[in-house]
Design a protein around this motif. Structure first.
Motif, PDB file in Angstrom:
ATOM      1  N   ARG A  94      96.552 -17.565  14.599  1.00  0.00           N
ATOM      2  CA  ARG A  94      96.775 -18.024  16.233  1.00  0.00           C
ATOM      3  C   ARG A  94      96.048 -19.572  16.593  1.00  0.00           C
ATOM      4  O   ARG A  94      96.847 -20.045  16.970  1.00  0.00           O
ATOM      5  CB  ARG A  94      95.711 -16.901  16.933  1.00  0.00           C
ATOM      6  N   CYS A  95      95.183 -19.844  15.878  1.00  0.00           N
ATOM      7  CA  CYS A  95      94.628 -21.026  16.117  1.00  0.00           C
ATOM      8  C   CYS A  95      95.659 -22.182  15.628  1.00  0.00           C
ATOM      9  O   CYS A  95      96.091 -23.145  16.521  1.00  0.00           O
ATOM     10  CB  CYS A  95      93.369 -21.312  15.467  1.00  0.00           C
ATOM     11  N   ASP A  96      96.513 -22.051  14.802  1.00  0.00           N
ATOM     12  CA  ASP A  96      97.378 -22.834  14.124  1.00  0.00           C
ATOM     13  C   ASP A  96      98.593 -22.866  14.905  1.00  0.00           C
ATOM     14  O   ASP A  96      99.165 -24.040  14.919  1.00  0.00           O
ATOM     15  CB  ASP A  96      97.792 -22.439  12.488  1.00  0.00           C
ATOM     16  N   GLU A  97      99.113 -21.499  15.383  1.00  0.00           N
ATOM     17  CA  GLU A  97      99.998 -21.554  16.265  1.00  0.00           C
ATOM     18  C   GLU A  97      99.882 -22.400  17.595  1.00  0.00           C
ATOM     19  O   GLU A  97     100.704 -22.860  18.303  1.00  0.00           O
ATOM     20  CB  GLU A  97     100.368 -20.166  16.679  1.00  0.00           C
ATOM     21  N   LEU A  98      98.780 -22.086  18.148  1.00  0.00           N
ATOM     22  CA  LEU A  98      98.176 -22.935  19.311  1.00  0.00           C
ATOM     23  C   LEU A  98      98.261 -24.497  19.060  1.00  0.00           C
ATOM     24  O   LEU A  98      98.513 -25.127  20.132  1.00  0.00           O
ATOM     25  CB  LEU A  98      96.952 -22.211  19.880  1.00  0.00           C
ATOM     26  N   THR A  99      97.649 -24.754  18.049  1.00  0.00           N
ATOM     27  CA  THR A  99      97.596 -26.063  17.833  1.00  0.00           C
ATOM     28  C   THR A  99      98.971 -26.827  17.818  1.00  0.00           C
ATOM     29  O   THR A  99      99.219 -27.967  18.257  1.00  0.00           O
ATOM     30  CB  THR A  99      96.813 -26.411  16.505  1.00  0.00           C
ATOM     31  N   ALA A 100      99.949 -26.025  17.115  1.00  0.00           N
ATOM     32  CA  ALA A 100     101.138 -26.499  17.062  1.00  0.00           C
ATOM     33  C   ALA A 100     101.934 -26.545  18.500  1.00  0.00           C
ATOM     34  O   ALA A 100     102.716 -27.486  18.721  1.00  0.00           O
ATOM     35  CB  ALA A 100     101.883 -25.543  16.186  1.00  0.00           C
ATOM     36  N   THR A 101     101.644 -25.573  19.219  1.00  0.00           N
ATOM     37  CA  THR A 101     102.352 -25.582  20.472  1.00  0.00           C
ATOM     38  C   THR A 101     101.658 -26.673  21.461  1.00  0.00           C
ATOM     39  O   THR A 101     102.296 -27.301  22.190  1.00  0.00           O
ATOM     40  CB  THR A 101     101.823 -24.223  21.367  1.00  0.00           C
ATOM     41  N   VAL A 102     100.279 -26.756  21.322  1.00  0.00           N
ATOM     42  CA  VAL A 102      99.679 -27.965  21.953  1.00  0.00           C
ATOM     43  C   VAL A 102     100.263 -29.588  21.604  1.00  0.00           C
ATOM     44  O   VAL A 102     100.663 -30.203  22.292  1.00  0.00           O
ATOM     45  CB  VAL A 102      98.162 -28.219  21.896  1.00  0.00           C
ATOM     46  N   ASP A 103     100.438 -29.595  20.186  1.00  0.00           N
ATOM     47  CA  ASP A 103     100.964 -30.725  19.999  1.00  0.00           C
ATOM     48  C   ASP A 103     102.355 -31.022  20.153  1.00  0.00           C
ATOM     49  O   ASP A 103     102.839 -31.966  20.542  1.00  0.00           O
ATOM     50  CB  ASP A 103     101.320 -30.508  18.251  1.00  0.00           C
ATOM     51  N   VAL A 104     103.374 -29.942  20.537  1.00  0.00           N
ATOM     52  CA  VAL A 104     104.513 -30.107  20.783  1.00  0.00           C
ATOM     53  C   VAL A 104     104.690 -30.444  22.467  1.00  0.00           C
ATOM     54  O   VAL A 104     105.392 -31.096  22.917  1.00  0.00           O
ATOM     55  CB  VAL A 104     105.388 -28.572  20.708  1.00  0.00           C
ATOM     56  N   ILE A 105     103.788 -29.826  23.270  1.00  0.00           N
ATOM     57  CA  ILE A 105     103.626 -30.122  24.740  1.00  0.00           C
ATOM     58  C   ILE A 105     103.271 -31.563  24.970  1.00  0.00           C
ATOM     59  O   ILE A 105     103.615 -32.271  25.567  1.00  0.00           O
ATOM     60  CB  ILE A 105     102.624 -29.174  25.328  1.00  0.00           C
ATOM     61  N   TYR A 106     102.271 -31.956  24.149  1.00  0.00           N
ATOM     62  CA  TYR A 106     101.972 -33.516  24.277  1.00  0.00           C
ATOM     63  C   TYR A 106     103.018 -34.338  23.778  1.00  0.00           C
ATOM     64  O   TYR A 106     103.214 -35.562  24.711  1.00  0.00           O
ATOM     65  CB  TYR A 106     100.879 -33.689  23.275  1.00  0.00           C
ATOM     66  N   LYS A 107     103.778 -33.921  22.809  1.00  0.00           N
ATOM     67  CA  LYS A 107     104.798 -34.811  22.480  1.00  0.00           C
ATOM     68  C   LYS A 107     106.184 -34.969  23.534  1.00  0.00           C
ATOM     69  O   LYS A 107     106.544 -36.005  23.986  1.00  0.00           O
ATOM     70  CB  LYS A 107     105.708 -34.237  21.215  1.00  0.00           C
ATOM     71  N   LYS A 108     106.175 -33.779  24.102  1.00  0.00           N
ATOM     72  CA  LYS A 108     107.134 -33.759  25.417  1.00  0.00           C
ATOM     73  C   LYS A 108     106.718 -34.552  26.382  1.00  0.00           C
ATOM     74  O   LYS A 108     107.408 -35.272  26.957  1.00  0.00           O
ATOM     75  CB  LYS A 108     107.438 -32.107  25.763  1.00  0.00           C
ATOM     76  N   LEU A 109     105.324 -34.589  26.629  1.00  0.00           N
ATOM     77  CA  LEU A 109     104.827 -35.268  27.920  1.00  0.00           C
ATOM     78  C   LEU A 109     104.944 -36.769  27.653  1.00  0.00           C
ATOM     79  O   LEU A 109     105.373 -37.481  28.423  1.00  0.00           O
ATOM     80  CB  LEU A 109     103.332 -35.190  27.891  1.00  0.00           C
ATOM     81  N   ARG A 110     104.956 -37.160  26.105  1.00  0.00           N
ATOM     82  CA  ARG A 110     105.028 -38.531  25.992  1.00  0.00           C
ATOM     83  C   ARG A 110     106.376 -39.009  26.029  1.00  0.00           C
ATOM     84  O   ARG A 110     106.487 -39.939  26.292  1.00  0.00           O
ATOM     85  CB  ARG A 110     104.470 -38.697  24.474  1.00  0.00           C
ATOM     86  N   PHE A 111     107.365 -37.922  25.607  1.00  0.00           N
ATOM     87  CA  PHE A 111     108.600 -38.313  25.791  1.00  0.00           C
ATOM     88  C   PHE A 111     109.034 -38.611  27.275  1.00  0.00           C
ATOM     89  O   PHE A 111     109.607 -39.615  27.634  1.00  0.00           O
ATOM     90  CB  PHE A 111     109.580 -37.008  25.343  1.00  0.00           C
ATOM     91  N   ILE A 112     108.336 -37.732  28.157  1.00  0.00           N
ATOM     92  CA  ILE A 112     108.872 -38.021  29.576  1.00  0.00           C
ATOM     93  C   ILE A 112     108.180 -39.426  30.106  1.00  0.00           C
ATOM     94  O   ILE A 112     108.984 -40.234  30.829  1.00  0.00           O
ATOM     95  CB  ILE A 112     108.337 -36.853  30.422  1.00  0.00           C
ATOM     96  N   GLN A 113     107.107 -39.638  29.529  1.00  0.00           N
ATOM     97  CA  GLN A 113     106.518 -40.881  30.178  1.00  0.00           C
ATOM     98  C   GLN A 113     107.110 -42.217  29.538  1.00  0.00           C
ATOM     99  O   GLN A 113     107.211 -43.080  30.318  1.00  0.00           O
ATOM    100  CB  GLN A 113     104.855 -40.927  29.731  1.00  0.00           C
ATOM    101  N   GLU A 114     107.486 -42.119  28.225  1.00  0.00           N
ATOM    102  CA  GLU A 114     108.040 -43.177  27.704  1.00  0.00           C
ATOM    103  C   GLU A 114     109.507 -43.318  28.335  1.00  0.00           C
ATOM    104  O   GLU A 114     109.824 -44.520  28.461  1.00  0.00           O
ATOM    105  CB  GLU A 114     108.267 -43.153  26.142  1.00  0.00           C
TER     106      GLU A 114
END
Length: 255
Positions: A94-114
Motif C-alpha cells: 500500500r505504501c509503494d502504491e501511495l508513493t507512486a501516486t504521490v509521485d504522479v501527482i507531483y509530476k502533473k503539478l510540475r507539468f502544469i506549472q512549466e
C-alpha cells in the motif's frame, strides 16, 4: 501501583473512546477482570494494559477484529509472527502504491506549472519537442473508466472528425520511457518541430481553435501533419470553471 483500572482510566491512557472498550468487551476481545453486577462498573487488571496495547498495535497494522481475535487466541509465536509479516508486506505494498501516486501527482503539478510558465503572449509559435510518451485510453467515453485519466495530464488527438485520447507521461526522463516500453497501451508522439497555439475555454469549442491554428500555419507556408495534439494544461482537475480551461494545440511541421 494499582492492581485494577476503571474503564474510564483505561480509555484515557490510550486516548480512546470508552464505547470502543465496551464494544471489545461485548465481542469478548478484552473482557474486564471484574464487573460489578449492581452498577455494571468494569474494572480491568493492570496486566490487561498490555493486551489492549497489542490490540491497538494490530489495528494500526490494518488487522480486522476477527483477525485480532485469532491472533490473541492462537498462542503460537511462529504463527503470530507469520501473520505480522503478512500484514507488514500488505502495508508495504500500500505504501509503494501511495508513493507512486504521490509521485504522479507531483509530476502533473510540475507539468502544469512549466506549461503555464512557457505560455507565451504570442498567439501562435513554433516549438521543438523530443519524443514524448503517452498511454492510449481510446475514445472520449473511455477516459472516465481509467484511473490513468485522473492522475496523468490528458492528451487528445484530433484528425478531421476523429478524436482519441491518452494519458500523457510528462517528462523525457528514463522512468517514463521504461514505463511506456513495458505497457501494451504505450505509444509516443514523434519528436520534431511543432506549430503551436492554445485553446481557452470549454472543450466543446476546441475545433474552432484547431481550425484557426491550421489556417495560421498555412499562411506561414508550413506543411502540417493531419493530427493535432491537444495536451490539457488547466482542466477539470485544477479549475472548476470550464471558461478558464487552457489546452495546448500542437501540430507537427512536416519537412
Amino acid at each position: 501501583m494499582k492492581e485494577f483500572i476503571a474503564i474510564g482510566e483505561l480509555a484515557q491512557i490510550f486516548n480512546m473512546d470508552v464505547q470502543l472498550l465496551r464494544y471489545y468487551d461485548k465481542r469478548g476481545l478484552l473482557v474486564p477482570a471484574i464487573r460489578n453486577k449492581e452498577n455494571g462498573r468494569r474494572l480491568y487488571h493492570f496486566d490487561q494494559i498490555y493486551a489492549l496495547a497489542s490490540i491497538r498495535y494490530l489495528r494500526k497494522l490494518g488487522c480486522g477484529l476477527d483477525e485480532i481475535e485469532d491472533f490473541v487466541s492462537i498462542n503460537d509465536v511462529d504463527k503470530n509472527l507469520d501473520s505480522m509479516m503478512e500484514h507488514a508486506n500488505t502495508l508495504k505494498k500500500r505504501c509503494d502504491e501511495l508513493t507512486a501516486t504521490v509521485d504522479v501527482i507531483y509530476k502533473k503539478l510540475r507539468f502544469i506549472q512549466e506549461e503555464l510558465t512557457f505560455q507565451q503572449k504570442a498567439e501562435y509559435f513554433t516549438r521543438s519537442y523530443p519524443k514524448r510518451y503517452y498511454l492510449q485510453l481510446g475514445e472520449e467515453l473511455n477516459l472516465f473508466t481509467s484511473e490513468l485519466f485522473y492522475f496523468y495530464p490528458t492528451v487528445g488527438f484530433y484528425k478531421g472528425t476523429q478524436k482519441w485520447f491518452g494519458a500523457y507521461l510528462f517528462g523525457d526522463d528514463e522512468s517514463a520511457e521504461i514505463l511506456a516500453k513495458n505497457l501494451d497501451i504505450a505509444a509516443f508522439i514523434p519528436s520534431g518541430n511543432y506549430w503551436c497555439g492554445y485553446h481557452y475555454g470549454p472543450y466543446q469549442n476546441i475545433q474552432e481553435s484547431i481550425d484557426n491554428l491550421r489556417r495560421e500555419g498555412q499562411k506561414r507556408g508550413f506543411k502540417l501533419d493531419e493530427i493535432v495534439i491537444t495536451p490539457n494544461i488547466i482542466d477539470q482537475f485544477s479549475e472548476g470553471h470550464p471558461a478558464k480551461y487552457i489546452t495546448a494545440l500542437e501540430v507537427k511541421i512536416l519537412e
